[in-house]
Design a protein around this motif. Structure first.
Motif, PDB file in Angstrom:
ATOM      1  N   SER A  15       0.822  -1.221   0.000  1.00 55.30           N
ATOM      2  CA  SER A  15       0.000   0.000   0.000  1.00 55.30           C
ATOM      3  C   SER A  15       0.852   1.265   0.000  1.00 55.30           C
ATOM      4  CB  SER A  15      -0.945   0.009   1.207  1.00 55.30           C
ATOM      5  OG  SER A  15      -0.205  -0.079   2.407  1.00 55.30           O
ATOM      6  N   GLU A  16       2.167   1.082   0.163  1.00 52.45           N
ATOM      7  CA  GLU A  16       3.083   2.206  -0.049  1.00 52.45           C
ATOM      8  C   GLU A  16       4.360   1.660  -0.664  1.00 52.45           C
ATOM      9  OE1 GLU A  16       6.027   5.417   1.997  1.00 52.45           O
ATOM     10  OE2 GLU A  16       4.722   4.298   3.321  1.00 52.45           O
ATOM     11  N   LEU A  17       4.747   2.247  -1.774  1.00 49.12           N
ATOM     12  CA  LEU A  17       5.946   1.797  -2.490  1.00 49.12           C
ATOM     13  C   LEU A  17       6.766   3.021  -2.881  1.00 49.12           C
ATOM     14  CD1 LEU A  17       7.660  -0.263  -4.160  1.00 49.12           C
ATOM     15  CD2 LEU A  17       6.040   0.101  -6.029  1.00 49.12           C
ATOM     16  N   ARG A  18       8.023   3.061  -2.423  1.00 49.76           N
ATOM     17  CA  ARG A  18       8.952   4.067  -2.959  1.00 49.76           C
ATOM     18  C   ARG A  18       9.921   3.308  -3.856  1.00 49.76           C
ATOM     19  NH1 ARG A  18      12.638   6.609   1.225  1.00 49.76           N
ATOM     20  NH2 ARG A  18      10.812   7.746   1.921  1.00 49.76           N
ATOM     21  N   GLY A  35      10.039   8.604  -6.482  1.00 51.79           N
ATOM     22  CA  GLY A  35       8.914   8.034  -7.222  1.00 51.79           C
ATOM     23  C   GLY A  35       8.182   7.087  -6.284  1.00 51.79           C
ATOM     24  N   VAL A  36       6.910   7.377  -6.006  1.00 53.70           N
ATOM     25  CA  VAL A  36       6.171   6.575  -5.028  1.00 53.70           C
ATOM     26  C   VAL A  36       4.797   6.161  -5.565  1.00 53.70           C
ATOM     27  CG1 VAL A  36       7.308   7.705  -3.052  1.00 53.70           C
ATOM     28  CG2 VAL A  36       5.140   8.576  -3.860  1.00 53.70           C
ATOM     29  N   LYS A  37       4.265   5.129  -4.929  1.00 54.71           N
ATOM     30  CA  LYS A  37       2.863   4.748  -5.118  1.00 54.71           C
ATOM     31  C   LYS A  37       2.278   4.616  -3.718  1.00 54.71           C
ATOM     32  CE  LYS A  37       2.889   2.296  -9.548  1.00 54.71           C
ATOM     33  NZ  LYS A  37       4.171   2.611 -10.124  1.00 54.71           N
ATOM     34  N   LYS A  38       1.151   5.287  -3.472  1.00 55.09           N
ATOM     35  CA  LYS A  38       0.562   5.298  -2.134  1.00 55.09           C
ATOM     36  C   LYS A  38      -0.935   5.100  -2.206  1.00 55.09           C
ATOM     37  CE  LYS A  38       3.608   8.168   0.723  1.00 55.09           C
ATOM     38  NZ  LYS A  38       3.834   9.501   1.282  1.00 55.09           N
ATOM     39  N   GLU A  39      -1.477   4.493  -1.132  1.00 58.04           N
ATOM     40  CA  GLU A  39      -2.928   4.401  -1.028  1.00 58.04           C
ATOM     41  C   GLU A  39      -3.473   5.750  -0.555  1.00 58.04           C
ATOM     42  OE1 GLU A  39      -4.081   1.537   1.953  1.00 58.04           O
ATOM     43  OE2 GLU A  39      -3.206   2.697   3.580  1.00 58.04           O
ATOM     44  N   SER A  40      -4.730   5.977  -0.852  1.00 55.79           N
ATOM     45  CA  SER A  40      -5.382   7.202  -0.386  1.00 55.79           C
ATOM     46  C   SER A  40      -6.803   6.846   0.047  1.00 55.79           C
ATOM     47  CB  SER A  40      -5.411   8.231  -1.513  1.00 55.79           C
ATOM     48  OG  SER A  40      -6.000   9.418  -1.057  1.00 55.79           O
ATOM     49  N   SER A  52      -1.982   5.057  -5.978  1.00 56.73           N
ATOM     50  CA  SER A  52      -1.803   5.897  -7.163  1.00 56.73           C
ATOM     51  C   SER A  52      -0.368   6.435  -7.172  1.00 56.73           C
ATOM     52  CB  SER A  52      -2.812   7.044  -7.166  1.00 56.73           C
ATOM     53  OG  SER A  52      -2.729   7.769  -5.966  1.00 56.73           O
ATOM     54  N   SER A  53       0.132   6.724  -8.372  1.00 54.55           N
ATOM     55  CA  SER A  53       1.518   7.178  -8.529  1.00 54.55           C
ATOM     56  C   SER A  53       1.642   8.643  -8.177  1.00 54.55           C
ATOM     57  CB  SER A  53       1.975   6.984  -9.976  1.00 54.55           C
ATOM     58  OG  SER A  53       2.089   5.616 -10.269  1.00 54.55           O
ATOM     59  N   ARG A  54       2.769   8.990  -7.563  1.00 56.39           N
ATOM     60  CA  ARG A  54       3.059  10.397  -7.344  1.00 56.39           C
ATOM     61  C   ARG A  54       4.560  10.615  -7.323  1.00 56.39           C
ATOM     62  NH1 ARG A  54       0.555  12.315  -1.853  1.00 56.39           N
ATOM     63  NH2 ARG A  54       2.507  12.978  -0.948  1.00 56.39           N
ATOM     64  N   TYR A  92      12.072  22.505   1.391  1.00 62.75           N
ATOM     65  CA  TYR A  92      10.991  22.808   0.455  1.00 62.75           C
ATOM     66  C   TYR A  92      10.487  21.495  -0.143  1.00 62.75           C
ATOM     67  CZ  TYR A  92      12.688  27.633   0.608  1.00 62.75           C
ATOM     68  OH  TYR A  92      13.068  28.879   1.023  1.00 62.75           O
ATOM     69  N   TYR A  93       9.215  21.488  -0.563  1.00 64.79           N
ATOM     70  CA  TYR A  93       8.691  20.265  -1.187  1.00 64.79           C
ATOM     71  C   TYR A  93       7.662  20.608  -2.261  1.00 64.79           C
ATOM     72  CZ  TYR A  93       4.666  20.948   1.935  1.00 64.79           C
ATOM     73  OH  TYR A  93       3.577  21.487   2.590  1.00 64.79           O
ATOM     74  N   TYR A  94       7.538  19.690  -3.202  1.00 64.52           N
ATOM     75  CA  TYR A  94       6.542  19.817  -4.274  1.00 64.52           C
ATOM     76  C   TYR A  94       6.088  18.405  -4.630  1.00 64.52           C
ATOM     77  CZ  TYR A  94       4.464  20.485  -8.869  1.00 64.52           C
ATOM     78  OH  TYR A  94       3.602  20.462  -9.923  1.00 64.52           O
ATOM     79  N   PHE A  95       4.781  18.163  -4.635  1.00 71.09           N
ATOM     80  CA  PHE A  95       4.234  16.844  -4.982  1.00 71.09           C
ATOM     81  C   PHE A  95       3.325  16.975  -6.200  1.00 71.09           C
ATOM     82  CE2 PHE A  95       4.035  15.837  -0.110  1.00 71.09           C
ATOM     83  CZ  PHE A  95       5.414  15.748  -0.075  1.00 71.09           C
ATOM     84  N   CYS A  96       3.303  15.940  -7.022  1.00 66.13           N
ATOM     85  CA  CYS A  96       2.331  15.895  -8.119  1.00 66.13           C
ATOM     86  C   CYS A  96       1.996  14.443  -8.459  1.00 66.13           C
ATOM     87  CB  CYS A  96       2.835  16.639  -9.355  1.00 66.13           C
ATOM     88  SG  CYS A  96       4.324  15.947 -10.103  1.00 66.13           S
ATOM     89  N   SER A  97       0.860  14.258  -9.110  1.00 67.80           N
ATOM     90  CA  SER A  97       0.430  12.913  -9.528  1.00 67.80           C
ATOM     91  C   SER A  97       1.132  12.571 -10.830  1.00 67.80           C
ATOM     92  CB  SER A  97      -1.083  12.875  -9.736  1.00 67.80           C
ATOM     93  OG  SER A  97      -1.735  13.166  -8.529  1.00 67.80           O
TER      94      SER A  97
END
Length: 201
Positions: A15-18, A35-40, A52-54, A92-97
């Motif tokens: 349910s969480e993959l980096r 590069g991650v995939k996480k549940e929401s 989903s990928s983010r 600093y951080y920035y996230f996107c799908s």
């Protein structure tokens, strides 16, 4: 499990993959891209949900009172925007799908005030780095008893976190969370698959 049933795909319970880390540094800046995939919603409850990928970008700069923007291109498409600042972590951080799996480097342009700086973040993985799937399979083979104890005819009664880590060398953190919220955490060498540490909480 009966002899003719097909083996369980434990990776479907992640349910969480980096899966990727990219790094770049200058004298004054340090850039990390995950590069991650996480549940929401993200819940550590032993029940995996759809992932989903983010893409997560972190920047350590000399001061936290500037405004930084990041711009990068994946497969010919531009992405990016203004970065937020985390006072607690001092970065600093920035996230996107966005799915960045398969990349070996990511060229970024950082903008602060009127100054632009180009950095190319390179993957920490090389030809010897195991995939997340093979790291998990290596662990299942080594810790068969734990996985068997959480597996019945209905499947696997838990969720799994797999995170690529990098500290001079690449490692995999693998956490197995049961339905009671108990976590068994492992650290593996990402090249050899050697089990380095085990902790229960």
């Amino acid at each position: 499990l009966s002899a003719c049933s097909k083996p369980l795909d434990y990776f479907s319970y992640v349910s969480e993959l980096r899966h990727d880390i990219f790094l770049a540094e200058t004298d004054s800046l340090s850039l990390r891209i995950y590069g991650v995939k996480k549940e929401s919603p993200y819940l550590s409850d032993g029940i995996p949900d759809e992932v989903s990928s983010r893409t997560e970008i972190y920047l350590v700069a000399p001061s936290g009172n500037q405004t930084y923007s990041v711009c990068f291109s994946i497969d010919g498409e531009s992405h990016g925007g203004e970065m937020s600042y985390d006072n607690v972590k001092g970065e600093y951080y920035y996230f996107c799908s966005l799915d960045i799996s398969g990349q070996t480097e990511i060229a970024c342009v950082l903008t602060c005030a009127d100054e632009q700086q180009e950095l190319t973040a390179k993957s920490v993985k090389d030809e010897n780095t195991m995939t997340a799937q093979s790291a998990l399979q290596t662990l299942i083979t080594a810790e068969q008893e734990l996985f068997d104890s959480l597996t019945d005819k209905y499947g696997f009664a838990g969720e799994i976190y797999v995170r690529l880590l990098y500290e001079e060398n690449a490692y995999y953190y693998i956490g197995v969370i049961d339905r009671n919220g108990n976590t068994t955490a492992y650290l593996l060498n990402a090249s050899s698959g050697k089990l380095l540490a085990k902790r229960q909480s």
